[in-house]
Design a protein around this motif. Structure first.
Motif, PDB file in Angstrom:
ATOM      1  N   LYS A 126      31.993  49.676  38.289  1.00  0.00           N
ATOM      2  CA  LYS A 126      32.876  48.828  37.483  1.00  0.00           C
ATOM      3  C   LYS A 126      34.333  49.286  37.540  1.00  0.00           C
ATOM      4  N   LYS A 127      34.547  50.605  37.535  1.00  0.00           N
ATOM      5  CA  LYS A 127      35.927  51.122  37.562  1.00  0.00           C
ATOM      6  C   LYS A 127      36.652  50.741  38.843  1.00  0.00           C
ATOM      7  N   VAL A 128      35.909  50.611  39.936  1.00  0.00           N
ATOM      8  CA  VAL A 128      36.515  50.209  41.208  1.00  0.00           C
ATOM      9  C   VAL A 128      37.139  48.825  41.071  1.00  0.00           C
ATOM     10  N   ALA A 129      36.482  47.948  40.321  1.00  0.00           N
ATOM     11  CA  ALA A 129      36.965  46.579  40.153  1.00  0.00           C
ATOM     12  C   ALA A 129      38.254  46.516  39.341  1.00  0.00           C
ATOM     13  N   GLN A 130      38.625  47.597  38.687  1.00  0.00           N
ATOM     14  CA  GLN A 130      39.877  47.638  37.931  1.00  0.00           C
ATOM     15  C   GLN A 130      41.061  48.003  38.828  1.00  0.00           C
ATOM     16  N   GLN A 131      40.776  48.515  40.023  1.00  0.00           N
ATOM     17  CA  GLN A 131      41.838  48.925  40.942  1.00  0.00           C
ATOM     18  C   GLN A 131      42.509  47.695  41.547  1.00  0.00           C
ATOM     19  N   GLN A 132      43.817  47.801  41.780  1.00  0.00           N
ATOM     20  CA  GLN A 132      44.588  46.647  42.239  1.00  0.00           C
ATOM     21  C   GLN A 132      44.082  46.098  43.565  1.00  0.00           C
ATOM     22  N   ARG A 133      43.701  46.973  44.472  1.00  0.00           N
ATOM     23  CA  ARG A 133      43.196  46.521  45.779  1.00  0.00           C
ATOM     24  C   ARG A 133      41.994  45.593  45.608  1.00  0.00           C
ATOM     25  N   PHE A 134      41.100  45.942  44.714  1.00  0.00           N
ATOM     26  CA  PHE A 134      39.915  45.117  44.446  1.00  0.00           C
ATOM     27  C   PHE A 134      40.322  43.825  43.730  1.00  0.00           C
ATOM     28  N   ARG A 135      41.174  43.944  42.729  1.00  0.00           N
ATOM     29  CA  ARG A 135      41.590  42.774  41.943  1.00  0.00           C
ATOM     30  C   ARG A 135      42.296  41.733  42.819  1.00  0.00           C
ATOM     31  N   ASP A 136      43.001  42.218  43.842  1.00  0.00           N
ATOM     32  CA  ASP A 136      43.734  41.311  44.728  1.00  0.00           C
ATOM     33  C   ASP A 136      42.820  40.364  45.507  1.00  0.00           C
ATOM     34  N   ILE A 137      41.550  40.681  45.594  1.00  0.00           N
ATOM     35  CA  ILE A 137      40.595  39.772  46.242  1.00  0.00           C
ATOM     36  C   ILE A 137      40.582  38.434  45.502  1.00  0.00           C
ATOM     37  N   PHE A 138      40.741  38.468  44.178  1.00  0.00           N
ATOM     38  CA  PHE A 138      40.571  37.285  43.336  1.00  0.00           C
ATOM     39  C   PHE A 138      41.873  36.722  42.772  1.00  0.00           C
ATOM     40  N   ILE A 139      42.775  37.606  42.368  1.00  0.00           N
ATOM     41  CA  ILE A 139      43.980  37.184  41.653  1.00  0.00           C
ATOM     42  C   ILE A 139      44.856  36.297  42.552  1.00  0.00           C
ATOM     43  N   GLY A 140      45.280  35.166  41.971  1.00  0.00           N
ATOM     44  CA  GLY A 140      46.171  34.245  42.673  1.00  0.00           C
ATOM     45  C   GLY A 140      45.464  33.220  43.544  1.00  0.00           C
ATOM     46  N   LYS A 141      44.149  33.272  43.588  1.00  0.00           N
ATOM     47  CA  LYS A 141      43.413  32.372  44.483  1.00  0.00           C
ATOM     48  C   LYS A 141      42.794  31.201  43.705  1.00  0.00           C
ATOM     49  N   ASN A 142      42.762  30.053  44.376  1.00  0.00           N
ATOM     50  CA  ASN A 142      42.119  28.869  43.807  1.00  0.00           C
ATOM     51  C   ASN A 142      40.705  28.749  44.375  1.00  0.00           C
ATOM     52  N   TYR A 143      40.028  27.687  44.008  1.00  0.00           N
ATOM     53  CA  TYR A 143      38.638  27.495  44.419  1.00  0.00           C
ATOM     54  C   TYR A 143      38.496  27.496  45.945  1.00  0.00           C
ATOM     55  N   GLN A 144      39.337  26.715  46.622  1.00  0.00           N
ATOM     56  CA  GLN A 144      39.204  26.598  48.077  1.00  0.00           C
ATOM     57  C   GLN A 144      39.477  27.935  48.770  1.00  0.00           C
ATOM     58  N   LEU A 146      39.044  30.921  47.526  1.00  0.00           N
ATOM     59  CA  LEU A 146      37.903  31.808  47.294  1.00  0.00           C
ATOM     60  C   LEU A 146      36.693  31.378  48.120  1.00  0.00           C
ATOM     61  N   LYS A 147      36.502  30.090  48.269  1.00  0.00           N
ATOM     62  CA  LYS A 147      35.365  29.601  49.053  1.00  0.00           C
ATOM     63  C   LYS A 147      35.478  30.057  50.509  1.00  0.00           C
ATOM     64  N   GLU A 148      36.701  30.164  51.013  1.00  0.00           N
ATOM     65  CA  GLU A 148      36.925  30.624  52.387  1.00  0.00           C
ATOM     66  C   GLU A 148      36.560  32.095  52.563  1.00  0.00           C
ATOM     67  N   LEU A 149      36.415  32.821  51.458  1.00  0.00           N
ATOM     68  CA  LEU A 149      36.016  34.231  51.529  1.00  0.00           C
ATOM     69  C   LEU A 149      34.505  34.393  51.658  1.00  0.00           C
ATOM     70  N   LYS A 181      32.052  29.605  40.772  1.00  0.00           N
ATOM     71  CA  LYS A 181      31.415  28.725  39.782  1.00  0.00           C
ATOM     72  C   LYS A 181      32.359  28.457  38.611  1.00  0.00           C
ATOM     73  N   THR A 182      33.106  29.471  38.216  1.00  0.00           N
ATOM     74  CA  THR A 182      34.050  29.321  37.108  1.00  0.00           C
ATOM     75  C   THR A 182      35.089  28.257  37.420  1.00  0.00           C
ATOM     76  N   LEU A 183      35.725  28.363  38.582  1.00  0.00           N
ATOM     77  CA  LEU A 183      36.773  27.406  38.932  1.00  0.00           C
ATOM     78  C   LEU A 183      36.199  26.016  39.171  1.00  0.00           C
ATOM     79  N   LEU A 184      35.039  25.945  39.802  1.00  0.00           N
ATOM     80  CA  LEU A 184      34.416  24.656  40.046  1.00  0.00           C
ATOM     81  C   LEU A 184      34.064  23.965  38.730  1.00  0.00           C
ATOM     82  N   LEU A 185      33.422  24.682  37.818  1.00  0.00           N
ATOM     83  CA  LEU A 185      33.046  24.093  36.529  1.00  0.00           C
ATOM     84  C   LEU A 185      34.269  23.730  35.691  1.00  0.00           C
TER      85      LEU A 185
END
Length: 197
Positions: A126-144, A146-149, A181-185
């Protein structure tokens, strides 16, 4: 025979109650303030996830079905600073090898992930997910984006994403499915209403 049907109805009803609990903020005021420090108030819109919505998710995200226990009422929070809308908060849970992972997702007005906090996560990474490198996978991205990932299997992330998520690739896979699922819903359930805010 009547007793059998009554027990069946009660068991289905109790599963529905569990579903509501797993997709709701436990302490909305505090958790939303953590995601949006400038917020002064929030509104909530409750919508029903039914079989029709579930079918839409199955079409848009094959192999990422909503579990039957996720059918029921879900809440989207509209976060405000005075009269100005800052964005939205929606909680989703996703099954993992460590049990349910519950994440409160902050979503901007363009339906991009702007932040997230764990409400429940028993992963040792869980602590790894708090690191900026990990967070950057998701932050700023829309549904499409993220789907490309997603890998061609529709369930796991592409290799370059898993490299970025080291040493927590399993958690990245869970979070990617949850974010999608969050963005789609959010779009399917509340998209029209959000145009007012």
């Amino acid at each position: 025979m009547k007793k059998y049907y009554m027990l069946l109805i009660l068991s289905l009803f109790s599963e529905h109650l569990d579903a509501v609990a797993y997709c709701s903020l436990r302490d909305p005021v505090t958790q939303i303030k953590q995601l949006y420090p400038d917020k002064t108030n929030q509104l909530s819109i409750v919508k029903m996830v039914d079989d029709n919505i579930r079918a839409q998710v199955q079409v848009a995200l094959p192999r990422n079905d909503l579990h039957f226990s996720e059918l029921g009422q879900h809440t989207l929070y509209i976060v405000k600073e005075g009269n100005k809308s800052l964005g939205y908060v929606h909680v989703r849970s996703e099954q993992s090898e460590w049990g349910l992972v519950e994440i409160a997702w902050a979503i901007d007005k363009d339906l991009r992930i702007s932040n997230f906090v764990f409400q429940r996560c028993r992963s040792p990474k869980k602590k790894v997910a708090q690191q900026q490198r990990f967070r950057d996978i998701f932050i700023g991205k829309n549904y499409q984006e993220l789907k490309e990932l997603l890998n061609s299997d529709g369930v796991t992330a592409k290799e370059e994403v898993l490299e970025q998520a080291k040493p927590a690739p399993e958690l990245a896979n869970v979070m990617l499915r949850c974010a999608l699922k969050t963005l789609l819903l959010t779009e399917v359930l509340w998209g029209e209403e959000l145009k007012k805010y």
